[in-house]
Design a protein around this motif. Structure first.
Motif, short mmCIF file in Angstrom:
data_model
loop_
_atom_site.label_atom_id
_atom_site.label_comp_id
_atom_site.label_asym_id
_atom_site.label_seq_id
_atom_site.Cartn_x
_atom_site.Cartn_y
_atom_site.Cartn_z
N GLU A 19 0.57 -1.07 0.24
CA GLU A 19 0.07 0.07 0.40
C GLU A 19 0.76 1.20 0.35
O GLU A 19 2.36 1.34 0.48
CB GLU A 19 -0.90 0.37 1.30
CG GLU A 19 -1.56 -0.99 1.58
CD GLU A 19 -2.77 -1.11 2.58
OE1 GLU A 19 -2.60 -0.38 3.46
OE2 GLU A 19 -3.53 -2.22 2.70
N SER A 29 -4.46 0.35 -2.16
CA SER A 29 -3.55 -0.70 -1.69
C SER A 29 -3.80 -1.71 -2.62
O SER A 29 -4.53 -2.10 -3.21
CB SER A 29 -5.37 -0.74 -0.52
OG SER A 29 -5.26 0.00 0.24
N GLN A 32 3.55 0.39 2.89
CA GLN A 32 3.09 0.19 4.28
C GLN A 32 3.12 -1.77 3.46
O GLN A 32 2.95 -1.71 2.10
CB GLN A 32 1.91 -0.17 5.18
CG GLN A 32 0.82 -0.06 4.30
CD GLN A 32 -0.53 0.23 5.62
OE1 GLN A 32 -0.06 0.92 6.22
NE2 GLN A 32 -0.77 -0.91 5.96
N ASN A 37 2.01 -4.95 3.64
CA ASN A 37 0.40 -6.36 4.26
C ASN A 37 0.83 -8.36 4.60
O ASN A 37 0.85 -8.57 3.20
CB ASN A 37 -0.32 -5.75 4.09
CG ASN A 37 -1.19 -5.13 3.91
OD1 ASN A 37 -0.59 -3.76 5.33
ND2 ASN A 37 -2.01 -4.54 3.47
N ASP A 94 1.31 -12.26 6.11
CA ASP A 94 0.98 -13.23 6.47
C ASP A 94 1.30 -14.16 7.25
O ASP A 94 2.58 -13.76 7.32
CB ASP A 94 0.49 -14.49 4.90
CG ASP A 94 -0.33 -14.00 4.40
OD1 ASP A 94 -1.68 -13.12 5.10
OD2 ASP A 94 -0.57 -14.07 2.73
N SER A 126 -9.60 -1.51 11.71
CA SER A 126 -9.08 -0.26 11.20
C SER A 126 -8.56 0.64 11.59
O SER A 126 -8.07 1.70 11.07
CB SER A 126 -9.64 -0.26 9.80
OG SER A 126 -11.20 0.48 9.95
N ARG A 130 0.71 -3.45 12.61
CA ARG A 130 -0.76 -3.47 12.68
C ARG A 130 -1.25 -5.19 12.64
O ARG A 130 -1.37 -5.74 11.22
CB ARG A 130 -2.09 -2.74 12.50
CG ARG A 130 -3.58 -2.82 12.70
CD ARG A 130 -4.37 -1.69 11.90
NE ARG A 130 -4.36 -1.38 10.71
CZ ARG A 130 -4.65 0.02 10.29
NH1 ARG A 130 -5.09 0.68 10.92
NH2 ARG A 130 -4.64 0.13 8.89
N LYS A 165 -4.46 -7.76 11.58
CA LYS A 165 -6.02 -7.85 11.12
C LYS A 165 -5.91 -9.89 11.75
O LYS A 165 -5.64 -10.26 11.96
CB LYS A 165 -6.72 -7.33 9.93
CG LYS A 165 -6.53 -5.60 10.06
CD LYS A 165 -6.36 -4.94 9.51
CE LYS A 165 -7.00 -3.74 9.38
NZ LYS A 165 -6.74 -3.14 7.91
N PHE A 196 -3.56 -10.41 9.28
CA PHE A 196 -2.85 -10.27 8.48
C PHE A 196 -1.54 -9.68 9.61
O PHE A 196 -2.28 -8.55 10.30
CB PHE A 196 -2.62 -10.43 6.81
CG PHE A 196 -3.29 -9.21 6.26
CD1 PHE A 196 -3.70 -8.23 6.78
CD2 PHE A 196 -4.64 -9.30 6.17
CE1 PHE A 196 -3.90 -6.77 6.48
CE2 PHE A 196 -5.42 -8.40 5.73
CZ PHE A 196 -5.11 -7.08 6.01
N GLU A 245 0.80 -6.23 9.33
CA GLU A 245 1.13 -4.52 7.97
C GLU A 245 2.19 -4.11 9.19
O GLU A 245 1.66 -3.57 11.06
CB GLU A 245 -0.24 -3.64 8.30
CG GLU A 245 -1.41 -3.73 8.25
CD GLU A 245 -3.11 -3.33 8.34
OE1 GLU A 245 -2.58 -1.68 8.49
OE2 GLU A 245 -3.87 -3.73 7.66
N ARG A 256 4.18 -0.39 9.67
CA ARG A 256 3.47 0.28 9.22
C ARG A 256 4.44 2.49 9.62
O ARG A 256 3.61 3.05 9.89
CB ARG A 256 2.14 0.98 9.71
CG ARG A 256 1.49 -0.24 9.73
CD ARG A 256 0.16 0.41 10.66
NE ARG A 256 -0.54 1.29 11.24
CZ ARG A 256 -1.29 1.90 10.39
NH1 ARG A 256 -1.74 1.42 9.81
NH2 ARG A 256 -1.34 3.27 11.04
#
Length: 454
Positions: free
Chosen positions: A37, A101, A180, A182, A184, A306, A313, A315, A317, A319, A321
């Motif tokens: 992103e 994204s 950033q 993301n 797994d 979010s 961060r 979720k 997955f 992130e 940042r």
């Protein structure tokens, strides 16, 4: 960050349901993907001013013109506030920063091609509208009052709340840009290892990508002013998360943390309901003051996730940042750096050993000092530059271990070359900008738009 109508879903009333939802993000190695992103500022080429949503050359018109490339509009009321295509999206940050994204892709070669194609598309439309785009961590010239707000309901709620919890939250919303990635994880253990490496080395990423030394046309005393802004945005939802380094770190521990972060809003029937400062725990018990008697859905949980802004961060997955926005080459370098460290088991083992004896106080001090001092930040008898050289070597070995080759037979390691140059020299991108300001630009910032626009 779009606002589609959401179907009615089963209410969530048990914490273990949220833990199970997070754990369902675990994927086998062969299914791991990379999602990049990045944000950039949009400006008028004539006077370099920020671009409003409205008007024949506004952001709304820009999004309309982008649909020629197969992007589908996402609307909030009458306004197009995002675009979607396949698994990628283009969204608007509060001050009109345009964000791609990216789709979840298998390797950095694909991610870099995605970036290049996106920049080709936005450049074509921008030139037709006499607009330009630039990647920096903080807007170099505009005052906060000169940045137009985008017509997204959630931003109204956040904008009202930010001044109550920090002095720089509106600057974060309106005048910052980031890049950033993301990534797994395969299991709870894998998640914890990656989370800890990500948090410990996030100050290093901030230093390598530091690219925001100007505010309102003058040097601001920082190399990454964007990173500094996060230190007084909203401490309930930002920062380094020391509990991640505790022995009991788990999906459940992270969920419990998120439940204690105050909410911003709840989305119902096409509008954002302001519940800023209220508790998701109360929501799960039907006692949310803003929506008495109602219970959250998983969609509400995803919205709440979010609105947390730590350095790393989670979720379904993870992130990363910590980096300032920058030119396109560095947009490829950031995912390469983290993929090399985290997507090779041997490299991850090395990275875990690298930070094994770092304590939370040391990491927090790095986080506090890096925005000003960059790679010169002192650390254990040396500087952060020493750590950068070691971490980049580990990352390059990790990318070689992955052996994802392009058509020329190169692995993903060449995307680290820019970062190797920064680490070898010890000079961050921000220091290059400051040198230009001092020597070539005659103490003017405006040339940055000419030399560093996409």
């Amino acid at each position: 960050m779009s606002a589609p109508d959401k179907p009615v879903a089963e209410p969530i009333t048990r914490v273990d349901s949220l833990v199970e939802w997070m754990a369902a993000g675990c994927k086998p190695l062969e299914d791991w993907r990379i999602g990049t992103e990045h944000e950039k500022f949009v400006f008028h080429r004539g006077d370099l001013s920020p671009v409003p949503y409205e008007g024949e050359r506004g952001i709304g018109q820009f999004l309309g013109q982008m649909q020629r490339f197969g992007w589908t509009p996402v609307r909030e009321g009458e306004n197009t506030i995002a675009l979607k295509k396949d698994q990628a999206s283009i969204t608007l940050e509060p001050g009109g920063q345009l964000e791609l994204s990216g789709a979840p892709l298998e390797n950095i070669h694909q991610s870099c091609c995605e970036v290049q194609e996106h920049l080709r598309q936005v450049d074509e439309v921008a030139r037709e509208l006499d607009l330009g785009m630039i990647g920096l961590g903080f807007h170099p010239t505009a005052k906060r009052s000169e940045i137009p707000w985008m017509p997204k309901g959630r931003y109204g709620v956040m904008g009202n709340y930010m001044p109550k919890v920090g002095t720089l939250g509106l600057d974060m919303m309106l005048r910052t840009c980031t890049v950033q990635v993301n990534l797994d994880f395969s299991s709870e253990t894998d998640m914890v290892r990656k989370f800890r490496v990500g948090l410990a080395l996030q100050p290093l990423a901030t230093a390598l990508f530091a690219n925001s030394p100007f505010v309102e046309g003058r040097p601001n005393g920082f190399l990454s002013y964007r990173s500094h802004v996060w230190t007084d945005t909203d401490n309930d939802r930002c920062g380094m998360l020391p509990f991640v380094f505790d022995r009991d770190m788990s999906f459940e521990r992270y969920v419990e943390h998120v439940l204690d972060v105050p909410m911003y809003f709840v989305y119902r029937e096409g509008r954002y309901i302001d519940v800023a400062g209220q508790s998701f725990r109360d929501f799960m018990q039907g006692r949310l003051p803003g929506l008495p008697g109602e219970y959250p859905s998983l969609s509400d949980w995803e919205d709440h996730l979010s609105t947390l802004f730590p350095e790393v961060r989670m979720k379904r997955f993870i992130e990363m940042r910590g980096a300032d926005g920058g030119p396109w080459g560095r947009l490829c370098a950031l995912p390469a750096f983290w993929v090399g460290l985290l997507y090779s088991e041997s490299a991850l083992d090395e990275a875990v050993q690298l930070i094994a004896d770092w304590d939370v106080a040391e990491i927090s001090e790095l986080r506090d000092r890096v925005p000003r001092e960059g790679l010169d930040t002192p650390f254990r008898g040396g500087t952060l530059r020493d750590v950068a050289l070691e971490a980049l070597a580990i990352s390059r070995r990790g990318l070689a271990d992955r052996a994802r080759l392009d058509r020329r037979g190169r692995d993903e390691g060449h995307f680290l070359d820019l970062l190797d140059g920064i680490a070898q020299s010890g000079r961050t991108p921000a220091e290059e900008l400051l040198e230009a300001w001092e020597q070539r630009w005659d103490h003017q910032v405006y040339p940055v738009f000419r030399e560093f626009a996409y």
